[in-house]
Design a protein around this motif. Structure first.
Motif, PDB file in Angstrom:
ATOM      1  N   PHE A   1       0.657  -8.515  -1.393  1.00  0.00           N
ATOM      2  CA  PHE A   1       0.189  -7.293  -0.736  1.00  0.00           C
ATOM      3  C   PHE A   1       1.181  -6.850   0.329  1.00  0.00           C
ATOM      4  O   PHE A   1       2.023  -7.631   0.776  1.00  0.00           O
ATOM      5  N   CYS A   2       1.060  -5.575   0.711  1.00  0.00           N
ATOM      6  CA  CYS A   2       1.886  -5.057   1.809  1.00  0.00           C
ATOM      7  C   CYS A   2       0.966  -4.386   2.820  1.00  0.00           C
ATOM      8  O   CYS A   2      -0.219  -4.167   2.547  1.00  0.00           O
ATOM      9  N   ILE A   3       1.503  -4.102   3.983  1.00  0.00           N
ATOM     10  CA  ILE A   3       0.732  -3.386   5.011  1.00  0.00           C
ATOM     11  C   ILE A   3       1.412  -2.037   5.189  1.00  0.00           C
ATOM     12  O   ILE A   3       2.616  -1.975   5.437  1.00  0.00           O
ATOM     13  N   ILE A   4       0.640  -0.951   5.008  1.00  0.00           N
ATOM     14  CA  ILE A   4       1.224   0.388   5.182  1.00  0.00           C
ATOM     15  C   ILE A   4       0.498   1.107   6.312  1.00  0.00           C
ATOM     16  O   ILE A   4      -0.703   0.919   6.506  1.00  0.00           O
ATOM     17  N   ALA A   5       1.239   1.903   7.069  1.00  0.00           N
ATOM     18  CA  ALA A   5       0.651   2.602   8.222  1.00  0.00           C
ATOM     19  C   ALA A   5       1.635   3.638   8.736  1.00  0.00           C
ATOM     20  O   ALA A   5       2.815   3.626   8.388  1.00  0.00           O
ATOM     21  N   HIS A   6       1.129   4.519   9.581  1.00  0.00           N
ATOM     22  CA  HIS A   6       1.984   5.433  10.350  1.00  0.00           C
ATOM     23  C   HIS A   6       2.708   4.593  11.417  1.00  0.00           C
ATOM     24  O   HIS A   6       2.267   3.497  11.757  1.00  0.00           O
ATOM     25  N   VAL A   7       3.818   5.090  11.937  1.00  0.00           N
ATOM     26  CA  VAL A   7       4.552   4.383  12.993  1.00  0.00           C
ATOM     27  C   VAL A   7       3.614   4.085  14.167  1.00  0.00           C
ATOM     28  O   VAL A   7       2.838   4.945  14.584  1.00  0.00           O
ATOM     29  N   ASP A   8       3.672   2.851  14.688  1.00  0.00           N
ATOM     30  CA  ASP A   8       2.963   2.464  15.908  1.00  0.00           C
ATOM     31  C   ASP A   8       1.437   2.376  15.740  1.00  0.00           C
ATOM     32  O   ASP A   8       0.706   2.551  16.697  1.00  0.00           O
ATOM     33  N   HIS A   9       0.960   2.097  14.531  1.00  0.00           N
ATOM     34  CA  HIS A   9      -0.480   1.889  14.346  1.00  0.00           C
ATOM     35  C   HIS A   9      -0.853   0.406  14.352  1.00  0.00           C
ATOM     36  O   HIS A   9      -1.994   0.060  14.075  1.00  0.00           O
TER      37      HIS A   9
ATOM     38  N   ALA B   1      -2.504  -2.992  -1.138  1.00  0.00           N
ATOM     39  CA  ALA B   1      -1.949  -2.531   0.141  1.00  0.00           C
ATOM     40  C   ALA B   1      -3.055  -2.499   1.191  1.00  0.00           C
ATOM     41  O   ALA B   1      -4.141  -1.974   0.936  1.00  0.00           O
ATOM     42  N   VAL B   2      -2.777  -3.073   2.368  1.00  0.00           N
ATOM     43  CA  VAL B   2      -3.694  -2.965   3.508  1.00  0.00           C
ATOM     44  C   VAL B   2      -3.301  -1.696   4.257  1.00  0.00           C
ATOM     45  O   VAL B   2      -2.177  -1.589   4.764  1.00  0.00           O
ATOM     46  N   LEU B   3      -4.202  -0.718   4.285  1.00  0.00           N
ATOM     47  CA  LEU B   3      -3.926   0.570   4.938  1.00  0.00           C
ATOM     48  C   LEU B   3      -4.448   0.499   6.368  1.00  0.00           C
ATOM     49  O   LEU B   3      -5.655   0.437   6.595  1.00  0.00           O
ATOM     50  N   VAL B   4      -3.537   0.473   7.348  1.00  0.00           N
ATOM     51  CA  VAL B   4      -3.934   0.341   8.757  1.00  0.00           C
ATOM     52  C   VAL B   4      -3.997   1.725   9.397  1.00  0.00           C
ATOM     53  O   VAL B   4      -3.039   2.502   9.318  1.00  0.00           O
ATOM     54  N   VAL B   5      -5.136   2.018  10.032  1.00  0.00           N
ATOM     55  CA  VAL B   5      -5.322   3.292  10.731  1.00  0.00           C
ATOM     56  C   VAL B   5      -5.684   2.993  12.176  1.00  0.00           C
ATOM     57  O   VAL B   5      -6.549   2.160  12.454  1.00  0.00           O
ATOM     58  N   ASP B   6      -5.001   3.652  13.098  1.00  0.00           N
ATOM     59  CA  ASP B   6      -5.239   3.470  14.539  1.00  0.00           C
ATOM     60  C   ASP B   6      -6.569   4.134  14.918  1.00  0.00           C
ATOM     61  O   ASP B   6      -6.773   5.315  14.651  1.00  0.00           O
ATOM     62  N   ALA B   7      -7.459   3.363  15.567  1.00  0.00           N
ATOM     63  CA  ALA B   7      -8.787   3.897  15.934  1.00  0.00           C
ATOM     64  C   ALA B   7      -8.695   5.029  16.956  1.00  0.00           C
ATOM     65  O   ALA B   7      -9.605   5.852  17.073  1.00  0.00           O
ATOM     66  N   THR B   8      -7.583   5.100  17.695  1.00  0.00           N
ATOM     67  CA  THR B   8      -7.449   6.166  18.705  1.00  0.00           C
ATOM     68  C   THR B   8      -6.800   7.424  18.121  1.00  0.00           C
ATOM     69  O   THR B   8      -6.969   8.507  18.647  1.00  0.00           O
ATOM     70  N   GLN B   9      -6.013   7.274  17.035  1.00  0.00           N
ATOM     71  CA  GLN B   9      -5.261   8.409  16.478  1.00  0.00           C
ATOM     72  C   GLN B   9      -5.873   8.966  15.190  1.00  0.00           C
ATOM     73  O   GLN B   9      -5.697  10.132  14.869  1.00  0.00           O
ATOM     74  N   GLY B  10      -6.528   8.099  14.416  1.00  0.00           N
ATOM     75  CA  GLY B  10      -7.041   8.543  13.116  1.00  0.00           C
ATOM     76  C   GLY B  10      -5.930   8.611  12.076  1.00  0.00           C
ATOM     77  O   GLY B  10      -4.831   8.112  12.281  1.00  0.00           O
ATOM     78  N   VAL B  11      -6.220   9.257  10.958  1.00  0.00           N
ATOM     79  CA  VAL B  11      -5.247   9.378   9.860  1.00  0.00           C
ATOM     80  C   VAL B  11      -4.123  10.336  10.275  1.00  0.00           C
ATOM     81  O   VAL B  11      -4.388  11.427  10.763  1.00  0.00           O
ATOM     82  N   GLU B  12      -2.855   9.905  10.095  1.00  0.00           N
ATOM     83  CA  GLU B  12      -1.709  10.758  10.451  1.00  0.00           C
ATOM     84  C   GLU B  12      -0.827  10.989   9.224  1.00  0.00           C
ATOM     85  O   GLU B  12      -1.064  10.435   8.150  1.00  0.00           O
ATOM     86  N   ALA B  13       0.223  11.802   9.414  1.00  0.00           N
ATOM     87  CA  ALA B  13       1.000  12.297   8.264  1.00  0.00           C
ATOM     88  C   ALA B  13       1.609  11.168   7.443  1.00  0.00           C
ATOM     89  O   ALA B  13       1.549  11.179   6.219  1.00  0.00           O
ATOM     90  N   GLN B  14       2.236  10.182   8.109  1.00  0.00           N
ATOM     91  CA  GLN B  14       2.886   9.126   7.334  1.00  0.00           C
ATOM     92  C   GLN B  14       1.871   8.133   6.773  1.00  0.00           C
ATOM     93  O   GLN B  14       2.166   7.441   5.803  1.00  0.00           O
ATOM     94  N   THR B  15       0.658   8.075   7.371  1.00  0.00           N
ATOM     95  CA  THR B  15      -0.423   7.294   6.754  1.00  0.00           C
ATOM     96  C   THR B  15      -0.670   7.861   5.365  1.00  0.00           C
ATOM     97  O   THR B  15      -0.759   7.135   4.380  1.00  0.00           O
ATOM     98  N   LEU B  16      -0.771   9.196   5.296  1.00  0.00           N
ATOM     99  CA  LEU B  16      -1.025   9.882   4.024  1.00  0.00           C
ATOM    100  C   LEU B  16       0.129   9.688   3.054  1.00  0.00           C
ATOM    101  O   LEU B  16      -0.075   9.377   1.884  1.00  0.00           O
TER     102      LEU B  16
END
Length: 599
Positions: free
Chosen positions: A9-17, A99-114
Motif C-alpha cells: 500500500f501507499c499513502i497519498i495526500a495533499h502536501v502537509d496533511h 492506498a491510504v488517503l489522508v485528509v487533514d481535519a482542519t483543511q478538508g479535501v484539497e486539489a492534490q488530494t483529488l
C-alpha cells in the motif's frame, strides 16, 4: 512468506496533511524502528524534505504486523505529494494494491488530494480514507468525513479518524489495511516481471532500483534484462527496505524490495521500466512506462567562469538521483558558459537550485524560467524551442504554439470572484465548476503554462488567505499570437533577458522590465540606454544617466564660452569612454523578469 499475508500500500495526500508523520507512527507501532533510532520524518532522508515538510523522493519500507495471531508483511511505499512529482506518484501507485488517503481535519479535501485520488482510482487501487489531525482545536472531522463520502461514497461514520502526531487510532489503520486491502495476485512460476518505481545512485553499488515483483522470483544468480533499454545485468545485491537496505537471498511475486544493478547511469535504469530474466523473458513489459517530460526550462550558470566543470559534475550527480532532470550545454553573451536545464515544474526547479548551492557549495545564476514552444516555420518544418534566445527570425515563423494546461482550483466559495479575476487576467478560460462539499467549489480552467510558472501559486495563496489549493496537468499545444521580447542594454541584446510573450502584453511587460532594469543597473561613466524591442521595433526605452564630475564647480562668474568649452571637453571624453566601456549586469536583473507580476 505466502502471498496471502502480503499487503502492498501507499499513502497519498495533499502536501502537509501529515503523510510522513503517519508513516513514522506505523514504523514505531510495528517495531520496525526502535524508539532510540526514531526521528521525525524517518522516510524523508534529505535535509530539504525535513525543512520544507514535503516528500520529494519516493521511498519504501517493509513492516511486520501481528493481527489475530498471524504475522502480515506490510510494504509501505511513501509517495511525494507535490504536483511536480506526479510521475513518481503514478509509478508508486502501480506497485500497490491499495492506498491510504489522508485528509487533514482542519483543511478538508484539497486539489492534490483529488489529483492523487484520481490516479489511485485509475490504477484500480482499494481506497482507505483516513482523517488526520483530529487533536487540533480547529479540526472539523465531521465536515471532512462528509466531503470524503461525497467524493468516493464511503459512509462518513466509517471513515477512520486519527492523530498521527499523538498516535491516536493508528492500530485501527493497520487493522483496516490487513482487512480491506487485497493480497497481491502474482504467479511465482510465471516469467519474471518486476516494475521499477524509483531509483537512487550509490557510489559502491551503482544504480539501486526500487522494485515491485509482479510475477516470478529474483535471486542473486538471476541474469536480468531491462525491457525498455534492453540492458542486461547481474545483481550486485538483492534486498528489502526495513527501513534501511537489508540484503536478502530472494524476492518473490508480491514482494517490494531493491536490486543494486552496478550501472553507473540512471539513464540505463529508468523509473517505470520492467525487469525480466535475460534467458526467459516475459512476453510483454508492464504498462505505464514513459519518459518524464520536462515542462519548465531555465538556464543555470556559474557566477565564476572557472566553476563550469564543477557545475557540470554537480548536475551529473543530481541526474543520477533524479532521472527527470535534463540538461544541455548553453552559451550566453551575458553569462558565458552554462546549461539549459529542464524541470517538471517550478517547485522541482527550486529544489534542484537549492541542492546545487547546498550539497555542492556552488554560486549559480538561474535565469527566469520559460516553457517549451513548438514553432512551425514557413517551409513547413516544426521545431521545439525552450529558450527565447533560440527563437528564429520573425520572417521565418509561420506559427508559434504554446503548451496549455488544465488547471483545477479548490477554494471556499467566498473567493470565487478574486480567483476568476486572477485567472482571466492571465489569459485563462473558464471550463466548468463542481461543488465537492458545501461552501467549497472546484473551478476548472484552461490556461497557458507560461502564465502559471511565474508567481501564480503565490498570488493565489495571498488572494485566498492560503485556503485555495491547485493542481494542473498538460492538455495540448495551441497556436498563440506570440512575439519575442528582447532587451538591449547599451544597444547590445542580452539573450538571458529575452522572453516569449503574448503580443497584447509585450508593451506592458517591456515597459515594466525596462523600468526595473533602470533601477538595478549601476550608473557608469557614460550614458547607458536600456531598450525593449518586439516585432522589430523598440517599444520602450530608459537611460541610466552617466556619473559626472561637476566640471563647472571652479567657474564662478566669467564668460559663458569658458563653461561651454569645459562641457564640450567632458562630452568628448564620455563619447570615447562609451566606445571602450562595457556594462556589468548584476544578478538581480536576471530575476527581474520573475517579479514583473508584482507591479
Amino acid at each position: 512468506m505466502p502471498s496471502d499475508t502480503i499487503r502492498n500500500f501507499c499513502i497519498i495526500a495533499h502536501v502537509d496533511h501529515g503523510k510522513s508523520t503517519l508513516a513514522d507512527r506505523m514504523l514505531q507501532i510495528t517495531h520496525t524502528i526502535s524508539d532510540r533510532e526514531m526521528v521525525e520524518q524517518v522516510l524523508d532522508s534529505m535535509d530539504l524534505e525535513r525543512e520544507k515538510g514535503v516528500t520529494i523522493k519516493s521511498s519504501a519500507v517493509r513492516m511486520a504486523y501481528d493481527y489475530k495471531g498471524k504475522t502480515y508483511e506490510l510494504n509501505l511505499i511513501d509517495t511525494p505529494g507535490h504536483v511536480d512529482f506526479n510521475y513518481e506518484v503514478s509509478r508508486a501507485l502501480e506497485a500497490c494494491e491499495g492506498a491510504v488517503l489522508v485528509v487533514d481535519a482542519t483543511q478538508g479535501v484539497e486539489a492534490q488530494t483529488l489529483a492523487n485520488l484520481y490516479l489511485a482510482i485509475e490504477s484500480n487501487l482499494t481506497i482507505l480514507p483516513v482523517i488526520n489531525k483530529i487533536d487540533l482545536a480547529s479540526a472539523r472531522p465531521d465536515e471532512a468525513a462528509e466531503e470524503i463520502e461525497a467524493l468516493i461514497g464511503v459512509p462518513a461514520e466509517s471513515v477512520l479518524r486519527v492523530s498521527a502526531k499523538e498516535g491516536i487510532n493508528i492500530e485501527q489503520v493497520l487493522d483496516a489495511i490487513v482487512e480491506q486491502i487485497p493480497a497481491p495476485k502474482g504467479d511465482e512460476d510465471a516469467p519474471l516481471q518486476a516494475l521499477i518505481f524509483d531509483s537512487h545512485y550509490d557510489s559502491y553499488k551503482g544504480v539501486v532500483a526500487y522494485i515491485r515483483v509482479v510475477n516470478g522470483c529474483i535471486d542473486m544468480n538471476s541474469n536480468l534484462r531491462l525491457m525498455a533499454t534492453n540492458s542486461d545485468l547481474k545483481p550486485v545485491e538483492v534486498g528489502i527496505f526495513s527501513p534501511g537496505m537489508v540484503p536478502t537471498s530472494l524476492l518473490r511475486a508480491g514482494d517490494v524490495g531493491y536490486i543494486a544493478t552496478g550501472f553507473k547511469s540512471v539513464k540505463e535504469c529508468r523509473v517505470g521500466d520492467t525487469l525480466t530474466l535475460a534467458n526467459n523473458p516475459a512476453p510483454k513489459p508492464l504498462p505505464g512506462y514513459r519518459h518524464p517530460k520536462p515542462m519548465v526550462f531555465a538556464g543555470i550558470y556559474p557566477v565564476e567562469g572557472e566553476d563550469y566543470e564543477e557545475l557540470k559534475e554537480a548536475l551529473d550527480k543530481l541526474q543520477l538521483n533524479d532521472a527527470s532532470l535534463t540538461f544541455d550545454p548553453e552559451t550566453s553573451q551575458a553569462l558565458n558558459f552554462g546549461f539549459r536545464c529542464g524541470f517538471l515544474g517550478l517547485f522541482h526547479m527550486e529544489i534542484v537550485q537549492e541542492r546545487i548551492e547546498r550539497e555542492y557549495d556552488l554560486d549559480i545564476v538561474v535565469t527566469a524560467p520559460s516553457v517549451e514552444y513548438q514553432v512551425q516555420l514557413v517551409n513547413g518544418e516544426t521545431i521545439s524551442v525552450s529558450s527565447p534566445a533560440k527563437l528564429p527570425e520573425e520572417g521565418l515563423i509561420g506559427e508559434i504554439r504554446e503548451p496549455w494546461m488544465r488547471l483545477e482550483i479548490i477554494t471556499p466559495t467566498e473567493f470565487y470572484g478574486t480567483i476568476m479575476d486572477q485567472v482571466t487576467s492571465r489569459r485563462g478560460t473558464f471550463i466548468s465548476q463542481d461543488y465537492p462539499a458545501p461552501k467549497r467549489v472546484q473551478l476548472n480552467y484552461d490556461i497557458p503554462l507560461s502564465e502559471l510558472i511565474i508567481d501564480f501559486f503565490d498570488d493565489l495563496k495571498s488572494r485566498t488567505r492560503g485556503y485555495a489549493s491547485m493542481d494542473y496537468h498538460f492538455l495540448e499545444y495551441r497556436p498563440g499570437n506570440l512575439v519575442k521580447l528582447e532587451i538591449l542594454v547599451d544597444e547590445a541584446p542580452v539573450d538571458a533577458l529575452a522572453a516569449i510573450v503574448h503580443k497584447e502584453n509585450a508593451y506592458h511587460k517591456g515597459q515594466a522590465l525596462v523600468t526595473k532594469l533602470k533601477a538595478l543597473i549601476p550608473r557608469q561613466l557614460f550614458d547607458v540606454p536600456i531598450q525593449a524591442s518586439a516585432s522589430g521595433r523598440v517599444i520602450s526605452r530608459a537611460t541610466v544617466k552617466a556619473l559626472r564630475k561637476d566640471v563647472l564647480a571652479k567657474c564662478y562668474g566669467g564668460d559663458i564660452s569658458r563653461k561651454k568649452k569645459l562641457l564640450e571637453k567632458q562630452k568628448k571624453g564620455k563619447r570615447r569612454m562609451k566606445m571602450v566601456g562595457n556594462v556589468e549586469i548584476p544578478q538581480e536583473a536576471f530575476m527581474a523578469v520573475l517579479k514583473l507580476e508584482d507591479e
